[in-house]
Design a protein around this motif. Structure first.
Motif, PDB file in Angstrom:
ATOM      1  N   ASN A  53      37.574 -20.617 -42.438  1.00 29.81           N
ATOM      2  CA  ASN A  53      37.150 -21.991 -41.638  1.00 29.81           C
ATOM      3  C   ASN A  53      35.567 -22.164 -42.316  1.00 29.81           C
ATOM      4  N   ALA A  54      35.170 -23.363 -42.303  1.00 29.68           N
ATOM      5  CA  ALA A  54      33.968 -23.571 -42.480  1.00 29.68           C
ATOM      6  C   ALA A  54      32.992 -23.269 -41.520  1.00 29.68           C
ATOM      7  N   ALA A  55      33.637 -23.382 -40.272  1.00 30.21           N
ATOM      8  CA  ALA A  55      32.627 -23.233 -38.916  1.00 30.21           C
ATOM      9  C   ALA A  55      32.910 -21.797 -38.620  1.00 30.21           C
ATOM     10  N   ALA A  56      31.952 -21.278 -37.520  1.00 27.30           N
ATOM     11  CA  ALA A  56      32.092 -19.975 -37.025  1.00 27.30           C
ATOM     12  C   ALA A  56      33.475 -19.758 -36.418  1.00 27.30           C
ATOM     13  N   VAL A  57      33.939 -18.362 -36.272  1.00 30.32           N
ATOM     14  CA  VAL A  57      35.301 -18.210 -35.791  1.00 30.32           C
ATOM     15  C   VAL A  57      35.078 -17.054 -34.865  1.00 30.32           C
ATOM     16  N   ALA A  58      35.601 -17.276 -33.611  1.00 30.67           N
ATOM     17  CA  ALA A  58      35.453 -16.414 -32.415  1.00 30.67           C
ATOM     18  C   ALA A  58      36.605 -15.703 -32.468  1.00 30.67           C
ATOM     19  N   VAL A  59      36.620 -14.158 -32.398  1.00 29.71           N
ATOM     20  CA  VAL A  59      37.845 -13.436 -32.426  1.00 29.71           C
ATOM     21  C   VAL A  59      37.959 -12.474 -31.161  1.00 29.71           C
ATOM     22  N   THR A  60      38.962 -12.638 -30.452  1.00 37.32           N
ATOM     23  CA  THR A  60      38.819 -11.834 -29.052  1.00 37.32           C
ATOM     24  C   THR A  60      39.759 -10.629 -29.435  1.00 37.32           C
ATOM     25  N   LEU A  61      39.303  -9.258 -29.038  1.00 31.85           N
ATOM     26  CA  LEU A  61      39.940  -8.106 -29.410  1.00 31.85           C
ATOM     27  C   LEU A  61      40.269  -7.601 -27.943  1.00 31.85           C
ATOM     28  N   PRO A  62      41.596  -7.317 -27.625  1.00 30.16           N
ATOM     29  CA  PRO A  62      41.935  -6.785 -26.427  1.00 30.16           C
ATOM     30  C   PRO A  62      41.371  -5.473 -26.355  1.00 30.16           C
ATOM     31  N   GLN A  63      41.052  -4.904 -25.070  1.00 25.09           N
ATOM     32  CA  GLN A  63      40.694  -3.425 -24.637  1.00 25.09           C
ATOM     33  C   GLN A  63      41.262  -2.504 -25.706  1.00 25.09           C
ATOM     34  N   ALA A  64      40.507  -1.614 -26.030  1.00 26.36           N
ATOM     35  CA  ALA A  64      41.222  -0.317 -26.847  1.00 26.36           C
ATOM     36  C   ALA A  64      41.980   0.665 -25.754  1.00 26.36           C
ATOM     37  N   GLY A  65      43.055   0.993 -26.064  1.00 28.69           N
ATOM     38  CA  GLY A  65      43.903   2.096 -25.480  1.00 28.69           C
ATOM     39  C   GLY A  65      43.904   1.819 -23.866  1.00 28.69           C
ATOM     40  N   GLY A  66      44.468   2.764 -23.178  1.00 32.67           N
ATOM     41  CA  GLY A  66      44.752   2.703 -21.707  1.00 32.67           C
ATOM     42  C   GLY A  66      46.177   2.202 -21.357  1.00 32.67           C
ATOM     43  N   THR A  67      46.190   1.645 -20.343  1.00 32.61           N
ATOM     44  CA  THR A  67      47.603   1.151 -19.897  1.00 32.61           C
ATOM     45  C   THR A  67      47.822  -0.338 -20.374  1.00 32.61           C
ATOM     46  N   SER A  68      46.891  -1.006 -20.512  1.00 32.59           N
ATOM     47  CA  SER A  68      46.937  -2.403 -20.785  1.00 32.59           C
ATOM     48  C   SER A  68      46.509  -2.990 -22.244  1.00 32.59           C
ATOM     49  N   GLY A  69      45.958  -1.725 -22.770  1.00 34.16           N
ATOM     50  CA  GLY A  69      45.331  -2.381 -24.115  1.00 34.16           C
ATOM     51  C   GLY A  69      46.022  -2.037 -25.065  1.00 34.16           C
ATOM     52  N   PHE A  70      45.658  -1.836 -26.590  1.00 31.40           N
ATOM     53  CA  PHE A  70      46.080  -1.376 -27.660  1.00 31.40           C
ATOM     54  C   PHE A  70      46.251  -0.064 -27.630  1.00 31.40           C
ATOM     55  N   ALA A  71      47.343   0.472 -28.256  1.00 30.97           N
ATOM     56  CA  ALA A  71      47.843   1.775 -28.086  1.00 30.97           C
ATOM     57  C   ALA A  71      46.878   2.590 -29.206  1.00 30.97           C
ATOM     58  N   SER A  72      46.707   3.990 -28.772  1.00 29.97           N
ATOM     59  CA  SER A  72      45.961   4.811 -29.564  1.00 29.97           C
ATOM     60  C   SER A  72      46.702   4.623 -31.248  1.00 29.97           C
ATOM     61  N   GLY A  73      45.818   4.617 -32.369  1.00 27.45           N
ATOM     62  CA  GLY A  73      46.452   4.657 -33.427  1.00 27.45           C
ATOM     63  C   GLY A  73      46.458   3.066 -34.053  1.00 27.45           C
ATOM     64  N   CYS A  74      46.000   2.074 -33.570  1.00 21.81           N
ATOM     65  CA  CYS A  74      45.888   0.853 -33.814  1.00 21.81           C
ATOM     66  C   CYS A  74      45.069   0.612 -34.804  1.00 21.81           C
ATOM     67  N   THR A  75      45.411   0.006 -35.838  1.00 25.63           N
ATOM     68  CA  THR A  75      44.519  -0.156 -37.144  1.00 25.63           C
ATOM     69  C   THR A  75      44.718  -1.825 -37.392  1.00 25.63           C
ATOM     70  N   LEU A  76      43.777  -2.361 -37.484  1.00 25.01           N
ATOM     71  CA  LEU A  76      43.589  -3.747 -37.735  1.00 25.01           C
ATOM     72  C   LEU A  76      42.705  -4.036 -39.185  1.00 25.01           C
ATOM     73  N   THR A  77      43.179  -4.779 -39.782  1.00 22.78           N
ATOM     74  CA  THR A  77      42.357  -5.306 -40.995  1.00 22.78           C
ATOM     75  C   THR A  77      42.068  -6.527 -41.102  1.00 22.78           C
ATOM     76  N   PHE A  78      40.778  -7.117 -41.202  1.00 15.67           N
ATOM     77  CA  PHE A  78      40.229  -8.300 -40.915  1.00 15.67           C
ATOM     78  C   PHE A  78      39.523  -8.754 -42.312  1.00 15.67           C
ATOM     79  N   VAL A  79      39.666  -9.893 -42.620  1.00 15.75           N
ATOM     80  CA  VAL A  79      39.092 -10.472 -43.944  1.00 15.75           C
ATOM     81  C   VAL A  79      38.693 -11.886 -43.640  1.00 15.75           C
ATOM     82  N   ASN A  80      37.191 -12.130 -43.999  1.00 11.10           N
ATOM     83  CA  ASN A  80      36.651 -13.558 -43.683  1.00 11.10           C
ATOM     84  C   ASN A  80      36.736 -14.259 -45.238  1.00 11.10           C
ATOM     85  N   LEU A  81      37.777 -15.014 -45.267  1.00  8.29           N
ATOM     86  CA  LEU A  81      37.841 -15.642 -46.546  1.00  8.29           C
ATOM     87  C   LEU A  81      36.953 -16.939 -46.566  1.00  8.29           C
ATOM     88  N   GLY A  82      36.634 -17.562 -45.347  1.00  9.21           N
ATOM     89  CA  GLY A  82      35.890 -18.721 -45.376  1.00  9.21           C
ATOM     90  C   GLY A  82      34.443 -18.707 -45.349  1.00  9.21           C
TER      91      GLY A  82
END
Length: 140
Positions: A53-82
């Motif tokens: 995107n040519a404008a700013a991008v806001a990304v929300t990442l849920p809480q790490a781990g616990g019972t309501s968040g992303f599980a242990s071992g979650c790996t995310l790859t992000f690339v800003n092409l804009g």
């Protein structure tokens, strides 16, 4: 092939066979906001979320781990092409000890969850230049 391998092994020659490279799955985002999904997680880092995107991008990442968040071992790859800056903000957790991670144009990050299954944790990230991702193709 088996006869050749058996002959080489019989001669004491070490044979290494590489597994074929696995294709990366791309989740291409073109908007100015995005909330990361559990389906974006991959412990083997074969999934890539791209932002363009040519404008700013806001990304929300849920809480790490616990019972309501992303599980242990979650790996995310992000690339800003804009050309717009991508700001990743986790809920409750931190990334490398800070509240947000900023990815300027052509930057990338691999983010992992450092929590345990029973307790919420934080994220750790390695960032870099994403020039190699300039030709990420989306599956149609």
């Amino acid at each position: 092939m088996r006869k050749i391998l058996a002959s080489l092994l019989g001669l004491g020659i070490l044979v290494a066979i590489a597994a074929p490279a696995q294709a990366q799955m791309v989740n291409a985002q073109t908007g100015t906001t995005y909330t990361v999904l559990n389906s974006d997680c991959d412990p083997q880092a074969r999934k890539v979320v791209t932002f363009s995107n040519a404008a700013a991008v806001a990304v929300t990442l849920p809480q790490a781990g616990g019972t309501s968040g992303f599980a242990s071992g979650c790996t995310l790859t992000f690339v800003n092409l804009g050309v717009g800056t991508v700001t990743v903000t986790p809920g409750t957790s931190t990334i490398n000890g800070v509240a947000t991670l900023v990815l300027p144009s052509k930057a990338s990050a691999v983010i992992s969850n450092d929590s345990t299954p029973a307790a919420a944790g934080n994220y750790v990230a390695v960032t870099g230049n994403s020039q190699c991702y300039g030709h990420v193709a989306t599956a149609g």
